[in-house]
Design an enzyme around this catalytic site. Structure first.
Site, PDB file in Angstrom:
ATOM      1  N   HIS A   4      11.908  59.039 -63.097  1.00 26.63           N
ATOM      2  CA  HIS A   4      12.291  58.782 -61.705  1.00 26.63           C
ATOM      3  C   HIS A   4      13.248  57.600 -61.657  1.00 26.63           C
ATOM      4  CE1 HIS A   4       9.599  55.310 -61.685  1.00 26.63           C
ATOM      5  NE2 HIS A   4       8.642  56.073 -62.164  1.00 26.63           N
TER       6      HIS A   4
HETATM    7  P1  TYD Z   1       4.567  56.093 -61.291  1.00 31.36           P
HETATM    8  O1  TYD Z   1       5.366  54.888 -60.937  1.00 31.36           O
HETATM    9  O2  TYD Z   1       5.113  57.433 -60.921  1.00 31.36           O
HETATM   10  O3  TYD Z   1       4.215  56.105 -62.843  1.00 31.36           O
HETATM   11  P2  TYD Z   1       5.118  56.091 -64.157  1.00 31.36           P
HETATM   12  O4  TYD Z   1       6.497  55.683 -63.793  1.00 31.36           O
HETATM   13  O5  TYD Z   1       4.438  55.114 -65.023  1.00 31.36           O
HETATM   14  O6  TYD Z   1       5.072  57.447 -64.770  1.00 31.36           O
HETATM   15  O7  TYD Z   1       3.116  55.913 -60.680  1.00 31.36           O
HETATM   16  C1  TYD Z   1       2.114  56.886 -60.896  1.00 31.36           C
HETATM   17  C2  TYD Z   1       1.178  56.887 -59.713  1.00 31.36           C
HETATM   18  O8  TYD Z   1       0.437  55.652 -59.673  1.00 31.36           O
HETATM   19  C3  TYD Z   1       1.908  56.964 -58.379  1.00 31.36           C
HETATM   20  O9  TYD Z   1       2.076  58.286 -57.965  1.00 31.36           O
HETATM   21  C4  TYD Z   1       1.018  56.166 -57.459  1.00 31.36           C
HETATM   22  C5  TYD Z   1       0.306  55.180 -58.353  1.00 31.36           C
HETATM   23  N1  TYD Z   1       0.844  53.778 -58.248  1.00 31.36           N
HETATM   24  C6  TYD Z   1       0.361  52.950 -57.263  1.00 31.36           C
HETATM   25  O10 TYD Z   1      -0.478  53.337 -56.438  1.00 31.36           O
HETATM   26  N2  TYD Z   1       0.838  51.665 -57.199  1.00 31.36           N
HETATM   27  C7  TYD Z   1       1.769  51.195 -58.057  1.00 31.36           C
HETATM   28  O11 TYD Z   1       2.178  50.002 -57.965  1.00 31.36           O
HETATM   29  C8  TYD Z   1       2.273  52.070 -59.080  1.00 31.36           C
HETATM   30  C9  TYD Z   1       3.302  51.597 -60.066  1.00 31.36           C
HETATM   31  C10 TYD Z   1       1.777  53.347 -59.141  1.00 31.36           C
END
Ligand code: TYD
Length: 138
Positions: free
Chosen positions: A55
């Site tokens: 993303h």
């Molecule tokens: P995401 O940033 O998509 O993960 P990555 O980039 O590590 O693959 O986050 C995954 C899920 O975690 C997201 O859909 C919601 C939750 N989340 C939170 O609730 N708060 C946060 O600060 C973060 C980073 C994620």
């Protein structure tokens, strides 16, 4: 930052205090990072072969640190891709807004520490690669 490029993203050498009983690395607002840290989170227990990220963010700046172990971060601005190996707890990859990122090749037991410039906001995410390309070209 629609016009941002992968060349705006850099490895930052962090403050390192060597000690015979162990090392300490310090990150301070206004000193080490080019943004005010509002949120810290960390990824751990990532299963072998798993990929994270996939993303971009519209406004969020981040500093990514391999606090333990190693992984790769691939940055993509829609034109150019750059891949960084993070494997030192005293180095941080500074990622500006408007960059697609993918994290891969997590070593077993690795910890990915993320310092972020804003609180969590799902509206700041671009999770569709085609939308990201359109966003960059707008
Ligand atoms: P995401 O940033 O998509 O993960 P990555 O980039 O590590 O693959 O986050 C995954 C899920 O975690 C997201 O859909 C919601 C939750 N989340 C939170 O609730 N708060 C946060 O600060 C973060 C980073 C994620």
């Amino acid at each position: 930052m629609k016009q941002s490029s992968v060349y705006d993203c850099t490895m930052i050498e962090l403050d390192k205090h060597h000690h015979e009983k162990g090392n300490i690395t310090v990150v301070e607002n206004g000193k080490t990072v080019p943004f005010e840290v509002k949120r810290t989170y960390y990824l751990y227990d990532v299963p072998g072969g798993e990929s994270r990220g996939g993303h971009a963010h519209k406004e969020l700046s981040q500093l990514i640190i391999a606090a333990s172990g190693s992984f790769t971060v691939t940055l993509d601005d829609g034109n150019v891709k750059r891949t960084f190996l993070l494997n030192r707890p005293y180095q941080g990859l500074y990622i500006v807004p408007g960059i697609w990122r993918t994290l891969d090749d997590f070593s077993s037991g690795s910890v990915c520490l993320v310092l972020a410039s804003h609180k969590y906001d799902e509206n700041d995410y671009i999770r569709d690669y085609d939308k990201f390309i359109r966003y960059k070209k707008d």
